[in-house]
Structure formats: structure tokens, C-alpha cells
Design a protein around this motif. Structure first.
Motif, mmCIF file in Angstrom:
data_model
loop_
_atom_site.group_PDB
_atom_site.id
_atom_site.type_symbol
_atom_site.label_atom_id
_atom_site.label_comp_id
_atom_site.label_asym_id
_atom_site.label_seq_id
_atom_site.Cartn_x
_atom_site.Cartn_y
_atom_site.Cartn_z
ATOM 1 N N TYR A 173 -4.478 7.123 -7.226
ATOM 2 C CA TYR A 173 -3.203 6.607 -6.244
ATOM 3 C C TYR A 173 -2.797 5.383 -6.916
ATOM 4 O O TYR A 173 -3.613 4.564 -6.590
ATOM 5 N N HIS A 174 -1.706 4.752 -6.283
ATOM 6 C CA HIS A 174 -1.319 2.888 -6.371
ATOM 7 C C HIS A 174 -0.692 2.765 -5.240
ATOM 8 O O HIS A 174 -0.119 3.147 -4.759
ATOM 9 N N TYR A 175 -1.274 1.951 -4.599
ATOM 10 C CA TYR A 175 -1.041 1.034 -3.458
ATOM 11 C C TYR A 175 -0.780 -0.290 -3.776
ATOM 12 O O TYR A 175 -0.819 -0.589 -4.794
ATOM 13 N N LYS A 176 0.294 -0.386 -2.753
ATOM 14 C CA LYS A 176 1.358 -1.584 -2.726
ATOM 15 C C LYS A 176 0.874 -2.257 -0.903
ATOM 16 O O LYS A 176 1.389 -1.831 -0.013
ATOM 17 N N TYR A 177 0.518 -3.775 -1.410
ATOM 18 C CA TYR A 177 0.563 -4.390 0.363
ATOM 19 C C TYR A 177 1.158 -5.586 0.160
ATOM 20 O O TYR A 177 2.205 -5.781 -0.377
ATOM 21 N N ALA A 178 1.674 -5.210 2.074
ATOM 22 C CA ALA A 178 2.882 -6.113 2.231
ATOM 23 C C ALA A 178 2.743 -7.690 1.214
ATOM 24 O O ALA A 178 2.933 -8.159 1.719
ATOM 25 N N SER A 179 1.329 -7.805 1.512
ATOM 26 C CA SER A 179 1.251 -8.877 0.337
ATOM 27 C C SER A 179 1.295 -9.537 -1.379
ATOM 28 O O SER A 179 1.770 -10.402 -1.208
ATOM 29 N N GLY A 180 1.841 -8.145 -0.976
ATOM 30 C CA GLY A 180 2.522 -8.338 -2.543
ATOM 31 C C GLY A 180 1.339 -7.724 -3.412
ATOM 32 O O GLY A 180 1.184 -7.292 -4.906
ATOM 33 N N HIS A 181 -0.572 -7.386 -3.075
ATOM 34 C CA HIS A 181 -1.270 -7.053 -3.775
ATOM 35 C C HIS A 181 -0.995 -5.395 -4.249
ATOM 36 O O HIS A 181 -0.860 -4.975 -3.237
#
Length: 144
Positions: free
Chosen positions: A58-66
Motif C-alpha cells: 500500500y502507499h502511505y502519505k503523512y501530513a509531513s509530506g513523507h
């Protein structure tokens, strides 16, 4: 931005188990986990980084942009105990752990010494709950 260390590799999973798992019980439990997680996820095992056996992605994206990719389910047959990457922070998952068996909880994984210490039916439910959670919250290979 830093590059993710845990990415899918071309290393052979079964060669890894034979060379990395330090006893016959750990090898047998690793092969059983591969069988079960392949069935539950619908994906074949792949190596992620040097020591994690993962299933799907799966692809994740954090609020930090990471952002990055990670396996839907996974485990590592570490020396002291197995690291199981099968947990999502849901109420259902927390409730399932009550009857799971002998384990320790880490920040992102569950630690078990051997499969006979846990309830495999509950492990299946934890895996299912995690796949459902990831499918609802991330771009997920489980949608295909």
C-alpha cells in the motif's frame, strides 16, 4: 527528503529463511506464516528491505509530506522473536488482542516467540482487519 530503507527487493524469500532463521522451529513457523499470509492476503511473499517478508503493498502519505510504500502484511523471523506487521490501530484489533495469546506489543508490530504461543484464528482476523483498514485509508494493492 530521506529515502525509505524498507523497499521491495528481488532477494529470494526461501533462501533468506534458510540463511537467516537460526533454528528449525523458526524456519517451520516462517514457512507456515508464508502459507497463511499468502492465503489471507492473496499475494505472494516478497522481501522488503533486508529482513522483512511482506505480502502485497500500500502507499502511505503523512501530513509531513513523507510518503512511501509498505507491505499490507508482513513478518520478520528475528533472532529473539518474530516481528509481525499485521496490526492496525482499530477498536476491533485492540479487542482481538485480548484473546490472542502470548505476545508483546511494539510501536508498529506484534512480537511473538513462536506460532504455538498465539491463536492462529485471531491472527487471521487481525490480518483481515488490517487489510480492511489499509484499503479504506490508503492506496492499496488489495483493491485490484
Amino acid at each position: 527528503m530521506a529515502k525509505n530503507k524498507t523497499t521491495e527487493t528481488e532477494v529470494d524469500v526461501f533462501n533468506f529463511i534458510e540463511s537467516y532463521a537460526d533454528n528449525d522451529q523458526k524456519k517451520a513457523d516462517s514457512h507456515k506464516l508464508i502459507e497463511l499470509m499468502s492465503e489471507w492476503s492473496g499475494f505472494e511473499p516478497k522481501m522488503w528491505g533486508p529482513t522483512i517478508i511482506g505480502f502485497g503493498s500500500y502507499h502511505y502519505k503523512y501530513a509531513s509530506g513523507h510518503e512511501g510504500d509498505a507491505p499490507l502484511l508482513g513478518f520478520s523471523p528475528r533472532k529473539a522473536q518474530f516481528s509481525l506487521y499485521v496490526y492496525s490501530q482499530t477498536e476491533k484489533s485492540k479487542k482481538l488482542l485480548e484473546d490472542f495469546g502470548k505476545f508483546k506489543m511494539g510501536k508498529a508490530c506484534i512480537y511473538v516467540k513462536k506460532l504455538s504461543d498465539i491463536d492462529i484464528k485471531i491472527l487471521e482476523k487481525l490480518c483481515s482487519e488490517t487489510i480492511t483498514y489499509l484499503n479504506e485509508h490508503h492506496e492499496c494493492a488489495c483493491r485490484n
